[in-house]
Design an enzyme around this catalytic site. Structure first.
Site, PDB file in Angstrom:
ATOM      1  N   LYS A 193       0.853  -1.188   0.000  1.00  0.00           N
ATOM      2  CA  LYS A 193       0.000   0.000   0.000  1.00  0.00           C
ATOM      3  C   LYS A 193       0.881   1.227   0.000  1.00  0.00           C
ATOM      4  CE  LYS A 193      -4.473   0.671   0.469  1.00  0.00           C
ATOM      5  NZ  LYS A 193      -5.377  -0.183  -0.239  1.00  0.00           N
TER       6      LYS A 193
HETATM    7  N1  GLU Z   1      -7.050   0.180  -3.562  1.00  0.00           N
HETATM    8  C1  GLU Z   1      -7.834  -0.968  -3.836  1.00  0.00           C
HETATM    9  C2  GLU Z   1      -7.937  -1.869  -2.617  1.00  0.00           C
HETATM   10  O1  GLU Z   1      -7.772  -1.413  -1.496  1.00  0.00           O
HETATM   11  C3  GLU Z   1      -7.378  -1.693  -5.090  1.00  0.00           C
HETATM   12  C4  GLU Z   1      -5.997  -2.239  -5.059  1.00  0.00           C
HETATM   13  C5  GLU Z   1      -5.514  -2.761  -6.401  1.00  0.00           C
HETATM   14  O2  GLU Z   1      -6.263  -2.767  -7.364  1.00  0.00           O
HETATM   15  O3  GLU Z   1      -4.352  -3.154  -6.439  1.00  0.00           O
HETATM   16  O4  GLU Z   1      -8.288  -3.009  -2.699  1.00  0.00           O
END
Ligand code: GLU
Length: 458
Positions: free
Chosen positions: A116
């Site tokens: 993240k």
């Molecule tokens: N930000 C989204 C999540 O928390 C998508 C992450 C992604 O597509 O890699 O799942």
């Protein structure tokens, strides 16, 4: 990592430790040691990266902006997870969200690890040119650790296609001649993004709820006869008119509301939606397509004046933005930010079903109180995985330079989520653990088995 996440991971490991059929080759003292090792591996990130981006602003000043990327675990594949632009971004939050990505991918058998990123800004306070520079700088500062087979960011709160397009372009110019399409997902379709990615999270969130109340119940996996209190709650609501409230009207909340509005399998009435300014309430149901149309031409905001409502041609009462949480509805979808339901407001919640469209919108102590009250919480790692699942399809399409139709994407998305739910729901209705706990145990089992097989526990 928050105490809730680590407590649920610990309990998952305890469940697996006590299950004699799980990894029977590990016995006695060796088993105890292996589980201790698992606890320390899963409760800490592999790496944390922090930088202060040097960004020249439009007013001529140069500022430093805190930026993060946490790589939690890559046992199942390259790190994967969004980049968030929000003023509350901090190191602990990014670690927790990265751990949730590891578990989410493991739960849905997406061959990625968890990561993240975040930039501590309110994007509304920056011009498009400044945001463009922030995106470029983010990729420059973290260029060594990013890449299609290393760590693949995607949109999150405060970012979208535009930011991913800018970031991929920067990645491409830093790495000439190298594969780049899979370096970022959630890009615009014309730039190698996947059809359906924008709607994927919201569609998946609604699908988990509809599947529980309708398809699963009608299918061969049904649980008529189960005396479990969760099964009783589902049965008591199936086939009845349902009142829904959706907190958050961004990329996730607006699509959940639209899916619910258009759904012919359940008798839904969306009586309330909210955004950062207010709650809109109408006991007879809101016109969701009209509200989406209005938001599209008003920087994503819902109408929050009588004039705005008239312009949108929507009948609604305007209430305080927190009111959405406490309405007399059967279903509350949380699609805004984390920590919305806490120990100090959980007693005011009336909904029987809570669906977590956002990551971590319910705190650990509130979660336990909801469980004790018999409320069914469809947890984030189950409900909101549609985004990363379609990101995976985007990554695959970019590798193959072969693109799927929107219908194919949604079919693949539903199939993937369905197979997870078919693996999870029977266990849920067979005992009294929370759905969150069952999902975590499933994900932790998958990770633990792989860590053992890969020789990481000895
Ligand atoms: N930000 C989204 C999540 O928390 C998508 C992450 C992604 O597509 O890699 O799942």
């Amino acid at each position: 990592m928050t105490s809730k996440t680590s407590a649920v991971i610990e309990r998952s490991l305890q469940n697996l430790l006590e299950d004699a059929a799980y990894l029977p080759v590990l016995q006695d003292e060796i088993r105890a040691k292996a589980f201790k090792s698992l606890a320390s591996i899963l409760s800490t990130p592999n790496r944390m990266h922090k930088s202060f981006l040097r960004v020249p602003l439009d007013n001529g000043e140069v500022t430093r902006i805190p930026a993060f990327r946490t790589q939690h675990n890559d046992t199942l594949g390259p790190y994967k997870g969004g980049i968030r632009f929000h003023e509350s971004v901090n190191e602990d939050e990014v670690i927790n969200l990265a751990a949730l990505m590891t578990l989410k991918n493991a739960l849905h058998e997406v061959p990625f690890g968890g990561g993240k990123g975040g930039v501590a800004i309110n994007p509304r306070n920056y011009s498009a040119r400044e945001l463009y520079l922030i995106c470029k700088k983010y990729v420059q500062y973290f260029s060594d650790i990013l890449g299609p087979d290393k760590d693949i960011p995607a949109p999150d709160v405060g970012t979208g296609e535009r930011e991913m397009d800018w970031m991929m372009a920067e990645y491409k110019s830093i790495n000439p001649g190298k594969p780049y399409r899979g370096s970022f997902t959630g890009k615009s379709v014309i730039n190698g993004g996947s059809l359906g990615r924008r709607e994927a999270t919201g569609k998946g969130v609604y699908f988990t709820f509809r599947y529980l109340l309708h398809d699963f119940l009608q299918g061969q996996h049904g649980f008529a006869g189960s005396s479990n209190s969760f099964a009783q709650t589902v049965m008591a609501h199936a086939g009845r008119p349902l009142k829904l409230a959706v907190q958050g009207f961004g990329n996730v909340g607006s699509i959940v509301a639209l899916e619910a509005y258009q759904c012919t399998k359940l008798q839904n009435k969306i009586v309330a939606v909210s955004d950062r300014n207010s709650t809109l309430y109408n006991a007879e149901g809101l016109d969701i397509p009209a509200l989406i149309g209005y938001a599209q031409t008003h920087h994503g905001d819902l109408p929050n004046t009588p004039e705005g409502l008239a312009e949108a041609n929507v009948k609604a009462e305007i209430r305080g933005r927190e009111d959405i949480l406490y309405l007399d509805v059967e279903v509350l979808v949380l699609a805004a930010l984390e920590d919305q339901i806490r120990a100090d407001n959980v007693e005011r919640i009336k909904a029987s079903f809570i669906v977590e469209g956002a990551n971590a919108p319910v705190t650990g102590d509130a979660d336990q109180i909801l469980l004790d009250k018999g409320c069914i919480v469809i947890p984030d790692i189950l409900a909101n995985a549609g985004g990363v699942i379609v990101s995976y399809f985007e990554w695959l399409q970019g590798r193959e330079t072969q693109f799927y139709s929107e219908a194919q994407v949604f079919e693949l998305l539903h199939d993937k989520m369905k197979s997870t739910m078919n693996a999870i729901y029977p266990g849920y209705f067979g005992n009294s653990r929370s759905l969150r706990q069952i999902c975590y145990t499933h994900a932790v089992m998958k990770l633990s088995t792989n860590l053992y097989i890969q020789g990481k526990l000895y």
